[in-house]
Design an enzyme around this catalytic site. Sequence first.
Site, PDB file in Angstrom:
ATOM      1  CD  GLU A   1      -1.364  -2.199   1.844  1.00  0.00           C
ATOM      2  OE1 GLU A   1      -0.170  -2.477   1.714  1.00  0.00           O
ATOM      3  OE2 GLU A   1      -2.304  -3.209   2.556  1.00  0.00           O
TER       4      GLU A   1
ATOM      5  CB  CYS B   1      -0.013  -3.432   8.586  1.00  0.00           C
ATOM      6  SG  CYS B   1       1.115  -2.027   7.838  1.00  0.00           S
TER       7      CYS B   1
ATOM      8  CB  CYS C   1      -0.480   0.330   5.165  1.00  0.00           C
ATOM      9  SG  CYS C   1       0.816  -0.249   4.425  1.00  0.00           S
TER      10      CYS C   1
HETATM   11  N1  THU Z   1       2.201  -6.345   4.175  1.00  0.00           N
HETATM   12  C1  THU Z   1       1.869  -5.557   3.234  1.00  0.00           C
HETATM   13  O1  THU Z   1       2.476  -5.379   2.183  1.00  0.00           O
HETATM   14  N2  THU Z   1       0.697  -4.973   3.423  1.00  0.00           N
HETATM   15  C2  THU Z   1       0.019  -5.167   4.350  1.00  0.00           C
HETATM   16  O2  THU Z   1      -1.024  -4.328   4.515  1.00  0.00           O
HETATM   17  C3  THU Z   1       0.180  -6.340   5.434  1.00  0.00           C
HETATM   18  C4  THU Z   1       1.575  -6.653   5.391  1.00  0.00           C
HETATM   19  C5  THU Z   1       3.577  -7.205   3.844  1.00  0.00           C
HETATM   20  C6  THU Z   1       4.641  -6.788   4.650  1.00  0.00           C
HETATM   21  C7  THU Z   1       5.751  -8.016   4.564  1.00  0.00           C
HETATM   22  O3  THU Z   1       6.281  -7.801   3.371  1.00  0.00           O
HETATM   23  C8  THU Z   1       4.697  -9.184   4.380  1.00  0.00           C
HETATM   24  O4  THU Z   1       3.400  -8.433   3.947  1.00  0.00           O
HETATM   25  C9  THU Z   1       4.345  -9.849   5.620  1.00  0.00           C
HETATM   26  O5  THU Z   1       4.197  -9.006   6.607  1.00  0.00           O
END
Ligand code: THU
Length: 161
Positions: free
Chosen positions: A75, A112, A115
């Site tokens: 994101e 998360c 984000c």
């Molecule tokens: N991740 C994302 O790209 N977006 C999110 O909203 C949640 C987590 C990624 C971060 C990391 O590279 C992987 O997912 C595992 O946490």
Amino acid sequence: MKEKKFQFSYKVVADATGLAEADAALLQLARKTTKKAYAPYSKFNVACAAKLANGKTVVGSNQENASYPVGICAERALLATVGTQYTDEPILTLAVTYHSLNGDSSHPISPCGMCRQALSEYEKRSGTPIRLLLSGMEGPVYIISTIKDLLPLAFSEEDLG
Ligand code: THU
């Protein structure tokens, strides 16, 4: 003492066939973009696709690093592209999905905390709600009207005074 309540509602469709055509296409693009993720450490490929007010589409994917905290979520990778290429252009819809190489990819995930904060600032800055489509590679899709629903009592530049 006062009690205050935060509530929000969101829509759920059983799978992408329950979406309007443009939304289904955006989710499909996000699903395809999971192939662009660089996630050798988590093996959790996340991708997103945004439809902008100017009609353009932008994608993002997570890009990890051997120095783990250096990695960036899909994101925020997307927001960096939108902010640079289409500065302040509203994001009307953002589809977020993932492909887990270790397990199931059929339940929606949501952004998360970091984000959410970044999306919240972009929403405020562009003055237009960001509608979210959250899903896995298959299965249900959650439709959320605004990032505000995912970040109650958000911290913003207003708090800086
Ligand atoms: N991740 C994302 O790209 N977006 C999110 O909203 C949640 C987590 C990624 C971060 C990391 O590279 C992987 O997912 C595992 O946490």
